[in-house]
Design a protein around this motif. Sequence first.
Motif, PDB file in Angstrom:
ATOM      1  N   ASN A 160       0.827  -1.211   0.000  1.00 12.42           N
ATOM      2  CA  ASN A 160       0.000   0.000   0.000  1.00 12.42           C
ATOM      3  C   ASN A 160       0.859   1.258   0.000  1.00 12.42           C
ATOM      4  OD1 ASN A 160      -2.431  -1.382  -0.011  1.00 12.42           O
ATOM      5  ND2 ASN A 160      -2.520  -1.512   2.228  1.00 12.42           N
ATOM      6  N   LYS A 161       2.055   1.150   0.548  1.00  9.19           N
ATOM      7  CA  LYS A 161       2.945   2.308   0.633  1.00  9.19           C
ATOM      8  C   LYS A 161       3.274   2.859  -0.752  1.00  9.19           C
ATOM      9  CE  LYS A 161       7.469   3.685   2.448  1.00  9.19           C
ATOM     10  NZ  LYS A 161       8.708   3.231   3.131  1.00  9.19           N
ATOM     11  N   ALA A 162       3.265   1.978  -1.755  1.00  7.20           N
ATOM     12  CA  ALA A 162       3.609   2.413  -3.111  1.00  7.20           C
ATOM     13  C   ALA A 162       2.504   3.233  -3.760  1.00  7.20           C
ATOM     14  CB  ALA A 162       3.932   1.198  -3.984  1.00  7.20           C
ATOM     15  N   GLY A 163       1.333   3.244  -3.153  1.00  5.38           N
ATOM     16  CA  GLY A 163       0.239   4.009  -3.741  1.00  5.38           C
ATOM     17  C   GLY A 163      -0.362   3.298  -4.942  1.00  5.38           C
ATOM     18  N   ASP A 164      -0.583   4.047  -6.024  1.00  6.95           N
ATOM     19  CA  ASP A 164      -1.214   3.515  -7.228  1.00  6.95           C
ATOM     20  C   ASP A 164      -0.219   3.481  -8.388  1.00  6.95           C
ATOM     21  OD1 ASP A 164      -3.593   3.446  -5.814  1.00  6.95           O
ATOM     22  OD2 ASP A 164      -4.263   5.394  -6.561  1.00  6.95           O
ATOM     23  N   PHE A 165      -0.511   2.582  -9.343  1.00  7.77           N
ATOM     24  CA  PHE A 165       0.180   2.645 -10.622  1.00  7.77           C
ATOM     25  C   PHE A 165      -0.258   3.909 -11.359  1.00  7.77           C
ATOM     26  CE2 PHE A 165       0.868  -2.167 -11.013  1.00  7.77           C
ATOM     27  CZ  PHE A 165       2.254  -2.075 -11.008  1.00  7.77           C
ATOM     28  N   GLU A 166       0.699   4.651 -11.869  1.00  2.00           N
ATOM     29  CA  GLU A 166       0.391   5.758 -12.773  1.00  2.00           C
ATOM     30  C   GLU A 166       0.692   5.348 -14.216  1.00  2.00           C
ATOM     31  OE1 GLU A 166      -1.029   8.561 -11.892  1.00  2.00           O
ATOM     32  OE2 GLU A 166      -1.035   8.052  -9.759  1.00  2.00           O
ATOM     33  N   SER A 167       1.809   4.681 -14.422  1.00  2.00           N
ATOM     34  CA  SER A 167       2.162   4.160 -15.750  1.00  2.00           C
ATOM     35  C   SER A 167       3.295   3.157 -15.578  1.00  2.00           C
ATOM     36  CB  SER A 167       2.590   5.285 -16.701  1.00  2.00           C
ATOM     37  OG  SER A 167       3.806   5.873 -16.262  1.00  2.00           O
ATOM     38  N   LEU A 168       3.472   2.294 -16.580  1.00  2.00           N
ATOM     39  CA  LEU A 168       4.559   1.320 -16.610  1.00  2.00           C
ATOM     40  C   LEU A 168       5.285   1.422 -17.935  1.00  2.00           C
ATOM     41  CD1 LEU A 168       1.939  -0.118 -15.083  1.00  2.00           C
ATOM     42  CD2 LEU A 168       3.557  -1.996 -14.842  1.00  2.00           C
ATOM     43  N   THR A 169       6.576   1.237 -17.907  1.00  2.00           N
ATOM     44  CA  THR A 169       7.375   1.139 -19.119  1.00  2.00           C
ATOM     45  C   THR A 169       8.075  -0.221 -19.084  1.00  2.00           C
ATOM     46  OG1 THR A 169       7.762   3.522 -19.178  1.00  2.00           O
ATOM     47  CG2 THR A 169       9.231   2.140 -20.498  1.00  2.00           C
ATOM     48  N   LEU A 170       7.719  -1.088 -20.028  1.00  2.00           N
ATOM     49  CA  LEU A 170       8.206  -2.467 -20.026  1.00  2.00           C
ATOM     50  C   LEU A 170       8.992  -2.738 -21.301  1.00  2.00           C
ATOM     51  CD1 LEU A 170       4.804  -4.033 -18.948  1.00  2.00           C
ATOM     52  CD2 LEU A 170       6.772  -3.638 -17.455  1.00  2.00           C
ATOM     53  N   THR A 171      10.032  -3.536 -21.173  1.00  2.93           N
ATOM     54  CA  THR A 171      10.835  -3.917 -22.341  1.00  2.93           C
ATOM     55  C   THR A 171      10.745  -5.419 -22.542  1.00  2.93           C
ATOM     56  OG1 THR A 171      12.855  -4.100 -20.990  1.00  2.93           O
ATOM     57  CG2 THR A 171      12.422  -1.989 -22.090  1.00  2.93           C
ATOM     58  N   SER A 183      -5.867  -1.366 -13.547  1.00  2.91           N
ATOM     59  CA  SER A 183      -7.088  -1.866 -12.915  1.00  2.91           C
ATOM     60  C   SER A 183      -7.018  -1.668 -11.410  1.00  2.91           C
ATOM     61  CB  SER A 183      -7.276  -3.355 -13.239  1.00  2.91           C
ATOM     62  OG  SER A 183      -8.400  -3.886 -12.579  1.00  2.91           O
ATOM     63  N   ALA A 184      -8.173  -1.300 -10.806  1.00  2.00           N
ATOM     64  CA  ALA A 184      -8.270  -1.148  -9.355  1.00  2.00           C
ATOM     65  C   ALA A 184      -8.392  -2.523  -8.700  1.00  2.00           C
ATOM     66  CB  ALA A 184      -9.466  -0.283  -8.997  1.00  2.00           C
ATOM     67  N   ASN A 185      -8.197  -2.544  -7.391  1.00  2.00           N
ATOM     68  CA  ASN A 185      -8.263  -3.809  -6.661  1.00  2.00           C
ATOM     69  C   ASN A 185      -9.644  -4.441  -6.711  1.00  2.00           C
ATOM     70  OD1 ASN A 185      -5.614  -3.491  -5.992  1.00  2.00           O
ATOM     71  ND2 ASN A 185      -5.960  -2.974  -3.841  1.00  2.00           N
ATOM     72  N   GLY A 186     -10.673  -3.618  -6.694  1.00  2.00           N
ATOM     73  CA  GLY A 186     -12.038  -4.146  -6.680  1.00  2.00           C
ATOM     74  C   GLY A 186     -12.554  -4.342  -5.276  1.00  2.00           C
ATOM     75  N   ASP A 220     -12.370  -1.401  -3.017  1.00  2.00           N
ATOM     76  CA  ASP A 220     -11.039  -0.803  -2.896  1.00  2.00           C
ATOM     77  C   ASP A 220     -10.664  -0.214  -4.258  1.00  2.00           C
ATOM     78  OD1 ASP A 220      -8.446  -0.092  -2.458  1.00  2.00           O
ATOM     79  OD2 ASP A 220      -7.762  -2.064  -1.759  1.00  2.00           O
ATOM     80  N   LYS A 221     -10.484   1.083  -4.310  1.00  2.00           N
ATOM     81  CA  LYS A 221     -10.221   1.752  -5.570  1.00  2.00           C
ATOM     82  C   LYS A 221      -8.739   1.989  -5.844  1.00  2.00           C
ATOM     83  CE  LYS A 221     -14.718   4.076  -5.620  1.00  2.00           C
ATOM     84  NZ  LYS A 221     -15.434   5.378  -5.720  1.00  2.00           N
ATOM     85  N   GLN A 222      -7.875   1.376  -5.056  1.00  2.00           N
ATOM     86  CA  GLN A 222      -6.453   1.531  -5.319  1.00  2.00           C
ATOM     87  C   GLN A 222      -6.085   0.832  -6.632  1.00  2.00           C
ATOM     88  OE1 GLN A 222      -4.754   0.067  -1.506  1.00  2.00           O
ATOM     89  NE2 GLN A 222      -3.827   2.101  -1.367  1.00  2.00           N
ATOM     90  N   VAL A 223      -5.335   1.545  -7.465  1.00  2.00           N
ATOM     91  CA  VAL A 223      -4.965   1.021  -8.786  1.00  2.00           C
ATOM     92  C   VAL A 223      -3.614   0.316  -8.651  1.00  2.00           C
ATOM     93  CG1 VAL A 223      -4.554   1.598 -11.193  1.00  2.00           C
ATOM     94  CG2 VAL A 223      -6.238   2.893  -9.880  1.00  2.00           C
ATOM     95  N   LYS A 224      -3.659  -0.964  -8.367  1.00  2.00           N
ATOM     96  CA  LYS A 224      -2.431  -1.714  -8.131  1.00  2.00           C
ATOM     97  C   LYS A 224      -2.216  -2.839  -9.147  1.00  2.00           C
ATOM     98  CE  LYS A 224      -2.023  -0.760  -3.202  1.00  2.00           C
ATOM     99  NZ  LYS A 224      -0.802   0.038  -3.410  1.00  2.00           N
ATOM    100  N   HIS A 225      -3.013  -2.859 -10.195  1.00  2.00           N
ATOM    101  CA  HIS A 225      -2.897  -3.925 -11.187  1.00  2.00           C
ATOM    102  C   HIS A 225      -2.710  -3.334 -12.581  1.00  2.00           C
ATOM    103  CE1 HIS A 225      -4.336  -6.864  -8.193  1.00  2.00           C
ATOM    104  NE2 HIS A 225      -5.131  -5.872  -7.796  1.00  2.00           N
ATOM    105  N   ALA A 226      -1.920  -3.992 -13.388  1.00  2.00           N
ATOM    106  CA  ALA A 226      -1.693  -3.572 -14.773  1.00  2.00           C
ATOM    107  C   ALA A 226      -1.702  -4.810 -15.656  1.00  2.00           C
ATOM    108  CB  ALA A 226      -0.360  -2.831 -14.906  1.00  2.00           C
TER     109      ALA A 226
END
Length: 236
Positions: free
Chosen positions: A73-84, A109-112, A115-121
């Motif tokens: 939870n300390k990380a907050g939410d995903f804002e964006s990811l850059t993947l290679t 995607s939010a946890n559901g 819980d509206k934390q956006v921790k899934h991509a």
Amino acid sequence: MPLRRRLTRAAVCAAATTAALAITSPAWALSTVPLNPAHVGATAGKFQQECRDPKFGTRPANQDGWHFVLPTNKAGDFESLTLTFRDAGGASVTVTVPDSTDPYTDFLSANGNGDKQVKHAYLFTPAGWTLTGGNAQVSGEGDKFNLSHTCAGTGGTGSPTPTPTTGSPTPSVPATPSTPGGSPSTSGGAGGGGNGGSLPITGAAATSIALGGLALIGGGALLMMRRRRDRITFTS
């Protein structure tokens, strides 16, 4: 006195505003966290498979599904990811999540369950890609994000395979040219001729012909002697 009261009220308001900013500023800050090093080099086919994940429901069968998650939870939410990635041909590919302008399906995607934390991509890529690295912009602070699970695709449809032939075609045998006499010619006496060719004369055949000729000559001689005898007139 009125002036002193005004200055006091202004100082109190300023202090309250500063305190509020100090409390809320961590929520506004963005930080970068790397992909878990243990997940670098992963392929969808050899990672934990969870194809029953409802978010993979729209994934085409020839694509790999990837699910990333923030572990704390300390990380907050995903804002964006850059993947290679390294694609099936060995080329390096960089994908941003979310990005509606690229050819890949991706979304946060939010946890559901309230819980509206956006921790899934989520990301769908062509089958056979290898995850080579990545980082994420998050609204809090963290030390890593994880590849949670995958769903491997079955691979794209290639060019149709040509149907193999059942064998080499049998070459046609050219007709044997005929000799002026009408019989097929043979080559150099090696090997027999065709069914219509004449048979070679052997020694037995030559002997039979010679004996037949002698018999005819002998018969002719006897016939001539008999005729001469019949023409002779005996006198007393």
